[in-house]
Enzyme design. Structure first.
Site, PDB file in Angstrom:
ATOM      1  N   LYS A  38      -3.295  -3.479  -8.602  1.00 44.90           N
ATOM      2  CA  LYS A  38      -2.336  -2.959  -7.635  1.00 44.90           C
ATOM      3  C   LYS A  38      -0.929  -3.232  -8.157  1.00 44.90           C
ATOM      4  O   LYS A  38      -0.673  -4.310  -8.718  1.00 44.90           O
ATOM      5  CB  LYS A  38      -2.569  -3.664  -6.294  1.00 44.90           C
ATOM      6  CG  LYS A  38      -1.718  -3.173  -5.136  1.00 44.90           C
ATOM      7  CD  LYS A  38      -2.087  -3.919  -3.841  1.00 44.90           C
ATOM      8  CE  LYS A  38      -1.324  -3.409  -2.634  1.00 44.90           C
ATOM      9  NZ  LYS A  38      -1.708  -4.119  -1.385  1.00 44.90           N
TER      10      LYS A  38
ATOM     11  N   SER B 202      -2.994  -0.988   2.358  1.00 48.44           N
ATOM     12  CA  SER B 202      -2.041  -0.500   1.390  1.00 48.44           C
ATOM     13  C   SER B 202      -2.585  -0.411  -0.037  1.00 48.44           C
ATOM     14  O   SER B 202      -1.965   0.247  -0.875  1.00 48.44           O
ATOM     15  CB  SER B 202      -0.800  -1.417   1.374  1.00 48.44           C
ATOM     16  OG  SER B 202      -1.179  -2.727   0.990  1.00 48.44           O
TER      17      SER B 202
ATOM     18  N   SER C  19      -5.405  -4.863   3.911  1.00 50.16           N
ATOM     19  CA  SER C  19      -5.175  -3.925   2.814  1.00 50.16           C
ATOM     20  C   SER C  19      -6.172  -3.946   1.671  1.00 50.16           C
ATOM     21  O   SER C  19      -6.100  -3.073   0.795  1.00 50.16           O
ATOM     22  CB  SER C  19      -3.770  -4.119   2.246  1.00 50.16           C
ATOM     23  OG  SER C  19      -2.840  -3.545   3.113  1.00 50.16           O
TER      24      SER C  19
HETATM   25  N1  GLN Z   1      -1.576  -2.281   7.690  1.00 54.39           N
HETATM   26  C1  GLN Z   1      -1.029  -3.592   7.708  1.00 54.39           C
HETATM   27  C2  GLN Z   1       0.472  -3.522   7.570  1.00 54.39           C
HETATM   28  O1  GLN Z   1       0.960  -2.468   7.453  1.00 54.39           O
HETATM   29  C3  GLN Z   1      -1.633  -4.441   6.619  1.00 54.39           C
HETATM   30  C4  GLN Z   1      -1.089  -4.161   5.273  1.00 54.39           C
HETATM   31  C5  GLN Z   1      -1.562  -5.130   4.235  1.00 54.39           C
HETATM   32  O2  GLN Z   1      -2.588  -5.797   4.399  1.00 54.39           O
HETATM   33  N2  GLN Z   1      -0.789  -5.268   3.183  1.00 54.39           N
HETATM   34  O3  GLN Z   1       1.165  -4.481   7.588  1.00 54.39           O
END
Ligand code: GLN
Length: 482
Positions: free
Chosen positions: A76, A151, A175
């Site tokens: 990532k 994400s 994410s």
């Molecule tokens: N969807 C959650 C957020 O927007 C989690 C994102 C993540 O785990 N990085 O914060």
């Protein structure tokens, strides 16, 4: 070759069925030929990958290979990788070449893994759909009109579309697990403190955790063996021995006590997902597990608590992007204030700005007690609910997401609708527990993932249960047509 798991590829390399250069070339060709459809990669590091593959081969020839030596992986684009652009999906870091390597990626490189490239993500890991990236949306290989989740959507798609055998993701509120569920792969969020956060671009520092995104639980165990462990450079990394996660995979699960939180099966859960998860529960019962209903009464409150705490931490973490030391700087600033303002106004996207505003507001004098302190109190209660539940059962099982992947654009104008999709994953990060997402069926042609939540540092047990489930089912072997 591209349909094999990491474990199978590891065995193949050890037996000399193919070389690391052949393997790496096959994945690079596949990325080249397919990624214009998916947009999973922000950067492909082809020549560096081939150099690493040759170095791995030399290491193998000397008899110095580990189980991971010569195996490709995608990271990532939130992990700093020395000499390679690390954008975090943002215009702010579009020109940022990391001067150092994150501990997580360094450990895998030290084991001899070959980095294929950096994967697309929601900007600064804020989102559940990989649509907010400066580099455009990533597409789900099961349906090109659907989101891959986020994400870490680029990492999930790289694995699901066979452009990498495994990938690294990060999970602040789901994410790793949610894109794994949406793309039909396996994703593990380890216990907070299990994997070093050093060199990982910070979003919500008390929640962020890196972990493997793989085809199988066995592959996740193989990666975690090298990823996990104390790092003196991360003050929140835990100093405790790392067990051999592979060695534990074959424990029988007879007598395992599984708790089903009633709040995870209530209103708002898609009926197709409920059916797939309940079929998995029957499968576990057939394997000798004992299932009982439990309660996690503050599940709904995890959404407001998380969406105060994560933005509060983000607003402080992102104050460093000021155009002074690195990253984007606006053109022709008239003075310092103008430089700060325009740099941040055009360097950050809409969702990131929204989070910075919410977080700064929640932390400001006069609102701190009403919002931030309240959210922290809720966080403590959510953690206690898990501790109570886990006193009676060994693991908690439920769906990873309330619905399958939605269409690209369907929720991008409605942030709250998007936040509600995180209902089953956020509380796990608030409590700091490990969570494992496993493919368990389909709804309207899109993958469904179940989630196992364990007690602190119980990754070995989660992976053991996941592996036993994957020995008895074939959901994890289903692949999207390419
Ligand atoms: N969807 C959650 C957020 O927007 C989690 C994102 C993540 O785990 N990085 O914060």
């Amino acid at each position: 070759m591209l349909d094999k798991t990491l474990k199978q590829l590891s065995d193949g390399l050890a037996q000399g069925d193919f070389s690391s250069v052949e393997l790496t070339t096959a994945y690079l060709d596949r990325i080249q030929q397919a990624d214009s459809r998916y947009n999973a990669f922000v950067t492909v590091t082809g020549s560096q990958a081939l150099d690493s593959a040759r170095a791995a081969a030399a290491r193998r020839a000397k008899g110095d290979a580990s189980a991971l030596t010569g195996l490709p992986i995608a990271h990532k684009d939130i992990f700093c990788t020395a000499g390679v652009r690390t954008s975090c999906g943002s215009k702010m870091l579009d020109n940022f070449i990391a001067p150092y390597e994150s501990t997580a990626t360094a450990r895998l490189a030290d084991a001899g893994m070959v980095m294929l490239g950096k994967t697309n993500m929601d900007e600064f890991a804020m989102g559940s759909s990989t649509e907010s990236s400066y580099y455009g949306a990533t597409r789900n290989p099961w349906d090109l009109e659907a989101v891959p989740g986020g994400s870490s959507g680029g990492s999930a798609v790289a694995v699901a579309a066979r452009m990498a055998p495994v990938a690294l993701g990060t999970d602040t509120g789901g994410s790793i697990r949610q894109p794994a569920a949406f793309c039909g792969i396996t994703g593990l969020k380890p216990t907070y403190g299990r994997v070093s956060r050093w060199g990982m671009i910070a979003y919500g520092s008390s929640l962020d955790q890196a972990g493997p995104m793989t085809q199988t639980a066995e592959d996740a165990a193989l990666l975690l063996n090298s990823l996990a462990g104390f790092d003196p450079k991360d003050s929140t990394s835990m100093e405790r021995p790392v067990e051999d996660f592979l060695a534990n995979l074959n424990q029988p699960i007879k007598g395992l006590r599984i708790g089903l939180p009633k709040e995870y099966f209530g209103e708002g859960l898609d009926p197709g997902i409920r059916a797939a998860v309940m079929d998995a529960v029957k499968q576990f019962e057939a394997m000798g597990a004992v299932v009982k209903e439990i309660s996690l009464p503050r599940t709904e409150l995890s959404i407001p608590a998380y969406y105060i705490i994560a933005p509060a931490e983000a607003s402080t973490n992102l104050s460093r992007y000021d155009g002074v030391r690195y990253g984007h700087r606006c053109d022709a600033p008239t003075d310092l204030a103008d430089m700060y303002m325009r740099t941040r106004a055009d360097g950050f996207g809409t969702e990131v700005k929204r989070r910075i505003l919410v977080g700064t507001y929640a932390l400001s004098a006069g609102y701190y007690d009403a919002y931030y302190r309240k959210a922290q109190q809720l966080r403590r209660l959510i953690k206690q609910d898990f501790q109570q539940a886990l006193a009676d059962v060994d693991v908690i099982l439920g769906p990873t997401t309330p619905s399958p992947a939605w269409k690209i654009g369907a929720k991008s104008q409605d942030p709250v609708a998007m936040y509600l999709e995180d209902i089953y994953t956020l509380s796990v990060n608030l409590a700091g527990l490990p969570g494992l997402a496993l493919p368990c069926g389909f709804q309207s042609g899109l993958p469904v993932g179940l989630q196992l939540i364990g007690n602190y540092f119980d990754e070995a047990r989660l992976l053991n249960i996941g592996h036993q489930f994957q020995l008895a089912t074939d959901w994890h072997t289903r692949k999207p047509n390419l």
